[in-house]
Design a protein around this motif. Sequence first.
Motif, PDB file in Angstrom:
ATOM      1  N   ASP B 235      31.382  39.645  40.692  1.00  0.00           N
ATOM      2  CA  ASP B 235      32.079  38.861  41.976  1.00  0.00           C
ATOM      3  C   ASP B 235      31.637  39.510  43.344  1.00  0.00           C
ATOM      4  O   ASP B 235      31.338  40.676  43.235  1.00  0.00           O
ATOM      5  CB  ASP B 235      33.489  38.215  41.604  1.00  0.00           C
ATOM      6  CG  ASP B 235      34.030  37.267  42.572  1.00  0.00           C
ATOM      7  OD1 ASP B 235      32.941  36.460  43.072  1.00  0.00           O
ATOM      8  OD2 ASP B 235      35.063  37.307  42.840  1.00  0.00           O
ATOM      9  N   HIS B 267      26.895  37.904  42.437  1.00  0.00           N
ATOM     10  CA  HIS B 267      27.337  37.202  43.675  1.00  0.00           C
ATOM     11  C   HIS B 267      26.280  38.047  44.644  1.00  0.00           C
ATOM     12  O   HIS B 267      26.233  39.171  44.840  1.00  0.00           O
ATOM     13  CB  HIS B 267      28.830  37.790  44.074  1.00  0.00           C
ATOM     14  CG  HIS B 267      28.929  36.806  45.443  1.00  0.00           C
ATOM     15  ND1 HIS B 267      28.599  37.125  46.617  1.00  0.00           N
ATOM     16  CD2 HIS B 267      30.267  35.889  45.481  1.00  0.00           C
ATOM     17  CE1 HIS B 267      29.123  36.344  47.452  1.00  0.00           C
ATOM     18  NE2 HIS B 267      29.932  35.566  47.009  1.00  0.00           N
ATOM     19  N   VAL B 327      31.460  32.103  43.195  1.00  0.00           N
ATOM     20  CA  VAL B 327      32.205  32.105  41.965  1.00  0.00           C
ATOM     21  C   VAL B 327      31.911  30.428  41.429  1.00  0.00           C
ATOM     22  O   VAL B 327      31.711  30.530  40.290  1.00  0.00           O
ATOM     23  CB  VAL B 327      33.719  32.308  41.792  1.00  0.00           C
ATOM     24  CG1 VAL B 327      34.475  31.364  42.785  1.00  0.00           C
ATOM     25  CG2 VAL B 327      34.128  32.332  40.644  1.00  0.00           C
ATOM     26  N   ILE B 345      34.459  37.648  34.063  1.00  0.00           N
ATOM     27  CA  ILE B 345      34.278  37.795  35.583  1.00  0.00           C
ATOM     28  C   ILE B 345      34.749  39.204  35.844  1.00  0.00           C
ATOM     29  O   ILE B 345      35.670  39.887  35.374  1.00  0.00           O
ATOM     30  CB  ILE B 345      34.979  36.798  36.312  1.00  0.00           C
ATOM     31  CG1 ILE B 345      34.518  36.873  37.869  1.00  0.00           C
ATOM     32  CG2 ILE B 345      36.715  36.838  35.857  1.00  0.00           C
ATOM     33  CD1 ILE B 345      35.472  35.981  38.657  1.00  0.00           C
ATOM     34  N   THR B 347      35.923  40.951  39.221  1.00  0.00           N
ATOM     35  CA  THR B 347      36.521  40.537  40.397  1.00  0.00           C
ATOM     36  C   THR B 347      37.664  41.244  40.947  1.00  0.00           C
ATOM     37  O   THR B 347      38.299  41.931  40.074  1.00  0.00           O
ATOM     38  CB  THR B 347      36.914  39.110  40.568  1.00  0.00           C
ATOM     39  OG1 THR B 347      36.875  38.653  41.792  1.00  0.00           O
ATOM     40  CG2 THR B 347      37.931  38.836  39.644  1.00  0.00           C
ATOM     41  N   HIS B 352      40.133  33.996  42.372  1.00  0.00           N
ATOM     42  CA  HIS B 352      38.926  33.800  41.772  1.00  0.00           C
ATOM     43  C   HIS B 352      39.077  34.079  40.263  1.00  0.00           C
ATOM     44  O   HIS B 352      38.445  33.542  39.350  1.00  0.00           O
ATOM     45  CB  HIS B 352      37.670  34.860  42.244  1.00  0.00           C
ATOM     46  CG  HIS B 352      37.264  34.751  43.584  1.00  0.00           C
ATOM     47  ND1 HIS B 352      36.147  35.310  44.209  1.00  0.00           N
ATOM     48  CD2 HIS B 352      37.561  33.638  44.577  1.00  0.00           C
ATOM     49  CE1 HIS B 352      35.840  34.950  45.076  1.00  0.00           C
ATOM     50  NE2 HIS B 352      36.553  33.503  45.554  1.00  0.00           N
TER      51      HIS B 352
END
Lengths: 418, 418
Positions: B235, B267, B327, B345, B347, B352
């Motif tokens: 992310d 991302h 996301v 993920i 992050t 998020h």
Amino acid sequence: MSIREEIIQLAQAARRAARVLAKSSAEIKNQALLKMADEIINAAPEILAANTEDLRNAQATGISGAMLDRLTLNDKRIQDMAAGLREVAAFPDPVGEVEHEEVRPNGIRVGRMRVPLGVIGMVYEARPNVTADAAGLCLKSGNAVILRGGSESTASNRAIGAAISAGLRQAGLPAECVQVIGNPDRQAVTELLTLNGLVDCIIPRGGHKFLTWVAETASVPMIQHGEGNCHVYVDDPADLSMAAEIVFNAKVQRPGVCNAMETLLVHAHSALAFLPVILPRLAKAGVEIRGCEQTRALFSPAQAATELDWATEYQDLILAVKVVPDVAAAMEHIARFGTGHSEAIVTSDYLHAERFLQEVDAAAVLVNASTRLVDGGQFGLGAEIGISTQKLHARGPMGIRELTSMKFIVRGTGQIRK
Amino acid sequence: MSIREEIIQLAQAARRAARVLAKSSAEIKNQALLKMADEIINAAPEILAANTEDLRNAQATGISGAMLDRLTLNDKRIQDMAAGLREVAAFPDPVGEVEHEEVRPNGIRVGRMRVPLGVIGMVYEARPNVTADAAGLCLKSGNAVILRGGSESTASNRAIGAAISAGLRQAGLPAECVQVIGNPDRQAVTELLTLNGLVDCIIPRGGHKFLTWVAETASVPMIQHGEGNCHVYVDDPADLSMAAEIVFNAKVQRPGVCNAMETLLVHAHSALAFLPVILPRLAKAGVEIRGCEQTRALFSPAQAATELDWATEYQDLILAVKVVPDVAAAMEHIARFGTGHSEAIVTSDYLHAERFLQEVDAAAVLVNASTRLVDGGQFGLGAEIGISTQKLHARGPMGIRELTSMKFIVRGTGQIRK
């Protein structure tokens, strides 16, 4: 468009709706349930008109009186549907709950989060109220549902479905959260039962023949609702007046349902005092008695029970009665003939009670209570979508929580596998 | 005797054994597990001789080196099997636990008691150690098990099964608690998969082709072990050095297993700093990179990824890489191509992380941790019998507890249904 294409489109729309629903708050879902209830009340004239159409068609094809009664809607039944939806709105929402969170040695926090199953296919016979009841339970648990009632209730179910859709839209949820298959062709059901990957779970409700057909046809994972060949065993020692109330209730209070008693087992020591009291009382209430030899010696109007009687779920005012030498023989009989639904013992002996609870293999095992209590409402699950007789996933009465699944969630700070 | 009759007899014997096992104490079961371990050590010469026979036959039919390695037993592997059984003996026994006991308004106490499933059919490929591992987990959870490994390991499995039987008998349990199907004919498996009513649950383990065949063939309820097309999404904001360790671990530490990463999502804001660092490092470790256009602009050796790459579980040193705008796009990609196994993920954004945990629909969803951690041992379940990718019953790593079911128990004092 072929029937298969029609059902696939429906299921794809359900999947999209399910993703929206899965992340909707309890507040939104409850609002939708209340709006659905309002819309069902508002649409009462349309629902009753549709029901009249169904009844007219059903009478033309000559279905039985009991079936006609199940199919019939009136103001009271419509009020009950709305009340049911409002009740479900008041239940707590289990989605998102995290259980068993644990910190592992490497520092990751591992928990299990309760999430919806996704898309549920509900197939059922007759009673149009199931349309509203199932829609409410599925929505509350965050699942999109595709409903298909009996072909004889097509117009009623469509009208109820339209009211539900209106309610969903008012709450800002996709109308496809609840879809009623309007196509009366049976192929529509067959397609639904085999949409692996699009439908997550099939829940059938109906008679034995229908359930068997669904089990044979479905390739989507399903919740089995098997037969209930339920027993009450009256032990020695036992409070025989308590036993009489339980036995009478389990057989007579509502004989046509799956948790009614079908065979009475009685310890030989209790039989002498018990059978001459309870059997005339049952007979007086219209129950036909089919007994073993010892039973017939104590109650002469009883017919002789055959092997077949021990294995039959009458769902009627008929009772098989057998005298057994001890609790072990009673459990052996239950293991051989029971269908794993609801099994009860009436006893005053602590060790017998504990042994029965532990060893009898059934969805519900009861001590000193009527099998008729095996029910989502009685057990405190709120409403129930059915009673499962399978062992995987959910066993016994299924409420909102049983329409969910647990996923693992892991909160880390950079952990890797060594 | 036909193969069908042979398997039915086996299953009937398993059912009888299951009833004995269901009421056996943890003490007895643990004793049996320790004896089974001892007997496997004692029988090491016989097991190795049988394995040599299997290896000779396998080489004659020309199976691959990796398969041969899986099939091969040695002293270390035999020691490990015994150690596994001793570990399982040390785990707590969940059978008989009562959860959620509640007193209802009428005074009945309703609880849920954890009970064995009954008879489990375990079908698997290659590795003979699964025979001992699965036997241990099933026995501890009170289930009788019928084991059927790959036909190439028939002699090894028979020898291990004989040692297990000896251990069971020494502990006073029926040898039929664990049975190995010695018949190498595939029809034996087909029969096992369709013994509804005698077998309660099928658990398959093996490659994709085998699992698909089992899913298509079985009519007994089964636990699906689907593919793992797992993603790691990096992310923005994210700790990119943490991301590098997680991504490298998820792809390289053991690429051939179901919880290895197959697609990396990044991302767009993080891609510029992250991809030029991680992709050369992965390439150096032998990973072939297949990327979207933006990926290839940042790492020229990458081949162009096609639609098929997003959908493929390589189980190999190949990685698909895609740059995404946010996301939501990452989750959309996962919803479309993921198989619901393990999704991670990386992050630093609280919202998020929470959103990913709640919305991603998979057996395991991870924040800032490698997908490779999705495993019964890592999650604290003890050993695992497999990883379920279905939603009903058990999802994710399955341990002893997941081999049980809950039945309702009701303690009353004469309550009936009003």
